[in-house]
Design an enzyme around this catalytic site. Structure first.
Site, PDB file in Angstrom:
ATOM      1  N   GLU A 444       0.898  -1.126   0.164  1.00 17.30           N
ATOM      2  CA  GLU A 444       0.136  -0.078   0.006  1.00 17.30           C
ATOM      3  C   GLU A 444       0.708   1.103   0.137  1.00 17.30           C
ATOM      4  OE1 GLU A 444      -4.093  -1.517   1.954  1.00 17.30           O
ATOM      5  OE2 GLU A 444      -2.569  -1.189   3.372  1.00 17.30           O
ATOM      6  N   GLU A 515      -4.310 -10.256   0.567  1.00 21.88           N
ATOM      7  CA  GLU A 515      -5.304 -10.334   1.823  1.00 21.88           C
ATOM      8  C   GLU A 515      -6.593 -10.568   1.248  1.00 21.88           C
ATOM      9  OE1 GLU A 515      -5.039  -6.385   3.560  1.00 21.88           O
ATOM     10  OE2 GLU A 515      -2.503  -6.211   3.259  1.00 21.88           O
TER      11      GLU A 515
END
Length: 1010
Positions: A444, A515
């Site tokens: 991220e 994820e």
């Protein structure tokens, strides 16, 4: 004393005098000592762990630069154990934040009030090290470190979770030496370390000295090459020395037998090659390790060698030529008392728990773990996605989510070296671990030129492992150049989305869900849906559930009550509340029901029915490399909770991805009351390092056919005189031989139920649609509350009763449920029928208004008196279950207490429901209580807390346990999903019917008389 240079806010300065990164190893004096892997058995290793003098400063401005002078008086300082985190020892602010930076966004600058920790350690170096080159290694320091020895500045380093090694020979003297360290909470590297976690500081991993030969091996890279048929392995050991050196390599197999040796004179760089015929291959199921010993001068270095090959073949991820499904979890370093300081035994406990629950992959989120953790993964058998210590998530909120802002730091050339440095130090340290199968370029942080530079350097240095980075996914709208990435990666993609990827005809890379299925609170509830699709398509290589553990901090209330704290509990700002409580296990590693669900869904064995009347079943081996000879199959047939027959099948032989057909010698009941249940369980034949003999890895259940119609024979009950019904002041009292029931016609509810004078309810019955929102309800709960679900009360439009030939009383109630502001959520008619035995039958027909929100639940809530502690039911157990979270439960007959049904989530929420219940009895210890039946089954819950109780508090220790027992009999309960971060709850699991009918029977019972 020289002044302290401001290296901490200059992205061009990543280190001063730090040694170049190298592979992790400890030099030993003898092969036998090296073989133990115990650092303390090396004469060239000296720990600096232990008590240090420590002084905390809330601001760097108050630090006296003279503290590093060797004569500086520190006797008045505190004593602090190293390794440790300041914040876990009472210094500074405990602070949890997810996306947002804890400092103003002004890269590369950090606040002037930058907390600092000063450490001083006196140590001795033995005479046997007099002729050695001496080094100090800091395995992890957050966020940057300044180092002095005997008053002289040695160096600087940043990058919190990879080692910093310094040459200290010029500064060491005989006798006592003094090491002084300054650690800053923030540096420009803080902008690259914005992970979702508690923001800990200090020397949090091990510190030690190494004594090295003057001419020595500096670095080792063990590369391997396998023939296409895996019949031969070539081990190419690239060695870097500090000068001319004779190096001898010895390779031993798992039995300790020498399988290859060679010697070479190396001056700078060289290669020693060893060949192994018919090598035993390494994989997570069979972690076969060879041991390579390198003898040079007085040193012996040992490296694990796992012969394995990672490839991508036509878009399919393979290990040793076989398609592999990664059944993983994301794991942070997290300890409820020590923070990010993780003891070795704690690592072992995590890995054994994972192994017991069929996990085969760990994503090191979002930074390299302690190197000993990778040693353990090599040995125990796990695939590891090794991830660079890089996350810049706060960039987007700092720029108000402006388009393109996420990629700002990755696109800035001034930060290129800082980005690439984090990849280099990870790869160089961990390159010899067979468990590492994927390199990850962080998390991220946007995606642009700096990430591309990281990936390109990584692929040039090590082409044997694929490179992953999810931040390049198309929806981030970053750089379109993803040629340097080998995997397509996604977070929280829906089941539909990953199936579309696998079937669109344009996908060429394997899809990795780095994820998925957010395990926050009561969840996740969509695991089987994912894995049904993942198994179906070769392009889908699996993924890692977010995440392994709840990151709660063990603390106490002012009254001394222990609890696990989360964001905001320490006054920290900004904070993300309980978003760190999102694991499959609690902070003290107690498995949640979600972990049990994961275990069953990803189990390496699947059991199916072929022809049950003849006992024929099929056992499918879902292992990638192992046969089933290590397992035994145990079967039982149960009728009404009693074992009717059982046995074992010891000859399981199916190879990887093969199916074995088995005939069980069943002795199923032919007639009688009840449904026979066959349970088939696959268990370990022998004890392992992670589980005992007989440990269950997977199971399946089947309803057996019977020769007669299977139904419960109703008991004959003494009824005596006909019913009497008397209405007075809108209260209807119905009496029979041994019961007395009271119905409030105005309220549309029973206010009294009794048998032989024993009261069975302590408050009026009521229809219920609200549940205490789960963490995964966080996005839908606003819609629920907007529609008034949380405040819905009952409006009675009409209530009338009639007596039928003295055999039954029938009460009809027209009602609605709604809250203020909004129109009623639903309207219905309830028909209550009381027969001469005191049994109550309910049928309610319901019509729900059109709205965007689905119902959390619909059912009947009863409050039973104090002492109603015993629960017996037939259905799924022994733990909680929901329509989308029930695959780890077994059909059976269960007896437990009300407190046993409570799942103690750190943030209270809906919990403890039992999906698919056939019947249930809640009673006192004498067996006096209520029995509930429904022709289509129901969701059942008994608790000492109401939904309102659970909704109102933020922590479990704030709950006030009621003496009464709150019982919910639900027509349906919506699923739990994973929408706290994942996709919306699948429509199939939503209670979104607009018309439905619910039937329920309630009977007062004395169980001993049944």
């Amino acid at each position: 004393m020289q002044r302290i240079e401001k290296y901490w806010q200059n992205p061009a300065v990543l280190q001063v005098n730090r040694e170049p990164p190298r592979a992790y190893y400890i030099p030993y004096g003898k092969e036998e000592a090296a073989d133990t892997g115990k650092r303390g058995r090396s004469p060239f290793y000296q720990t600096l762990n232990g008590s240090w003098k420590f002084e905390y400063h809330a601001s760097l401005r108050t630090v006296d630069p003279a503290f590093a002078v060797e004569t500086y008086e520190v006797n008045g300082w505190d004593d602090l154990i190293v390794p440790s985190c300041w914040q876990m020892n009472g210094y500074d602010q405990l602070h949890y934040t997810n996306v947002n930076y804890p400092i103003p966004y002004d890269p590369p600058y950090v606040p002037d009030a930058n907390p600092a920790g000063l450490y001083v350690k006196e140590f001795r170096v033995g005479d046997d090290w007099a002729d050695k080159m001496k080094y100090v290694v800091f395995e992890g320091v957050n966020s940057c470190i300044y180092l002095w020895i005997n008053g002289s500045f040695v160096g600087y380093s940043q990058g919190s979770r990879v080692p910093a090694e310094f040459h200290i020979s010029p500064y060491i003297r005989p006798g006592v030496n003094r090491m002084a360290v300054m650690v800053l909470k923030w540096c420009d590297g803080t902008y690259l370390e914005d992970q979702d976690l508690w923001r800990h500081s200090g020397i949090f991993r091990d510190v030690y000295l190494l004594a090295r030969d003057r001419v020595r091996i500096r670095d080792v890279f063990n590369r391997q090459q396998l023939t296409p048929d895996y019949s031969e392995a070539a081990l190419h050991t690239e060695i870097e020395t500090t000068g001319p050196l004779r190096v001898k390599a010895e390779l031993r197999n798992p039995a300790g037998e020498m399988v290859g040796s060679a010697e070479a004179d190396i001056d700078g760089n060289g290669v020693i090659e060893l060949r192994v015929a018919n090598p035993l291959l390494w994989n997570a199921e069979k972690p076969v390790l060879y041991k390579l010993y390198l003898h040079a001068g007085e040193e012996v270095l040992r490296f694990p060698i796992g012969f394995r090959q990672v490839t991508i073949d036509s878009g399919v991820f393979t290990i040793n030529g076989r398609a592999v499904k990664l059944k993983g979890v994301n794991r942070h370093d997290s300890h409820p008392v020590l923070g990010q300081t993780i003891p070795l035994q704690h690592m072992i406990r995590d890995l054994r728990l994972m192994k017991r629950h069929n996990v085969n992959t760990i994503r090191a989120s979002h930074y390299p773990n302690d190197p000993r953790f990778l040693d353990l993964c090599d040995e125990i058998g796990f695939y590891v996605v090794d991830e660079a210590d890089l996350e810049c998530h706060g960039v987007i909120s700092a720029h108000n989510y402006a388009e393109g802002s996420f990629h700002k730091l990755s696109a800035d050339p001034a930060w290129k070296d800082a980005f690439v440095d984090r990849a280099i130090r990870m790869v160089e340290r961990d390159k010899n671990h067979p468990c590492v199968i994927i390199w990850s370029m962080g998390n991220e942080s946007g995606y642009d030129a700096n990430h591309i530079a990281m990936a390109e350097w990584t692929k040039a240095r090590d082409s044997s492992r694929p490179v992953h980075y999810e931040g390049a996914a198309p929806h981030y709208k970053g750089s379109a150049d993803t040629e340097c990435l080998d995997l397509e990666s996604r977070m929280y993609a829906s089941v539909q989305a990953i199936e579309e990827y696998a079937t669109n005809g344009n996908s060429t890379k394997p899809l990795f869900l780095c994820e998925y299925s957010h395990a926050m609170g009561n969840g996740p509830g969509d695991l089987k849906d994912y894995w049904d699709v993942i198994y179906k398509y070769p392009l889908l290589m699996g993924g890692c559930v977010w995440e392994w553990c709840d990151h709660g901090i063990l603390t106490k209330t002012p009254e001394g009550v222990p609890f696990f704290a989360y964001g905001g509990d320490f006054g920290d700002k900004p904070n993300d509340g309980n978003f760190c409580i999102d694991g499959l296990v609690s902070p003290d590693r107690q498995p949640h029901a979600g972990l049990l669900e994961l275990k069953q869904v990803i189990a390496p064995i699947r059991i199916g029915a072929e022809h049950l009347p003849e006992g024929r079943i099929a056992v499918t081996n879902l292992y990638d490399f192992s046969d089933l000879t290590h397992l035994v199959l145990h079967w039982t047939v149960e009728l009404n909770g009693e074992v009717f027959s059982q046995g074992d099948i010891w000859r399981l032989e199916a190879g990887p991805r093969e199916t074995q057909r088995i005939v069980l010698p069943l002795e199923a009941p032919g007639t009688g009351a009840g449904q026979p249940i066959l349970t088939v369980s696959c268990r370990l034949k022998e004890r392992t390092d992670w589980a005992d003999f007989g440990y269950e890895l997977a199971f399946a259940q089947f309803e057996l056919p019977t020769q007669a119609t299977v139904q419960k024979v109703p008991a004959q009950r003494r009824t005596g005189a006909a019913l009497q019904a008397i209405e007075k002041r809108e209260q209807l009292v119905v009496e029979g031989f041994d019961f007395r029931h009271t119905f409030d016609l105005a309220a549309g509810a029973f206010i009294g139920l009794s048998k032989h004078g024993v009261p069975m309810i302590a408050a009026p019955t009521q229809f219920a649609i609200w549940r205490a929102p789960t963490d995964n309800d966080m996005r839908v709960k606003n819609g629920w509350m907007g529609e008034g679900f949380d405040r819905a009360g009952m409006k009675v439009y009409d209530s009338a009763w009639s007596l039928t030939d003295g055999n039954a009383v029938e009460i009809r109630v027209k009602y609605s449920l709604g809250g203020y502001i909004k129109a009623p959520v639903l309207r219905g008619e309830a028909v209550w029928r009381i027969d001469v035995s005191g049994e109550i039958h309910l049928r309610t027909d319901v019509e729900v208004k059109e709205m965007s929100a689905f119902l959390p639940r619909f059912g009947l809530q009863l409050t039973m008196p104090r002492g109603s502690e015993e629960v017996e039911y037939a259905g799924l157990g022994p733990h909680e279950s929901y329509i989308d979270k029930r695959h780890s439960t077994k059909k059976g007959r269960y007896a437990l207490r009300v407190d046993d049904m409570f799942e103690n989530y750190i943030k209270p929420q809906e919990n403890g429901s039992r999906y698919g219940t056939q019947w249930a009895i809640v009673s006192n210890e004498l067996g006096m209580g209520l029995r509930f039946d429904s022709p289509d089954g129901f969701s059942f819950n008994a608790s000492h807390y109401t939904p309102a109780d659970l909704t109102a508090v933020a922590h479990s220790h704030e709950l006030v346990r009621r003496e009464e027992t709150i019982v919910h009999i639900d027509y349906k309960m919506s699923g739990v999903g994973s929408n706290s971060c994942g996709p919306q709850l699948l429509p199939a699991y939503q209670l979104n019917e607009k018309r439905f009918a619910f039937e329920l029977t309630i009977r007062p019972v004395f169980k001993e008389d049944e």
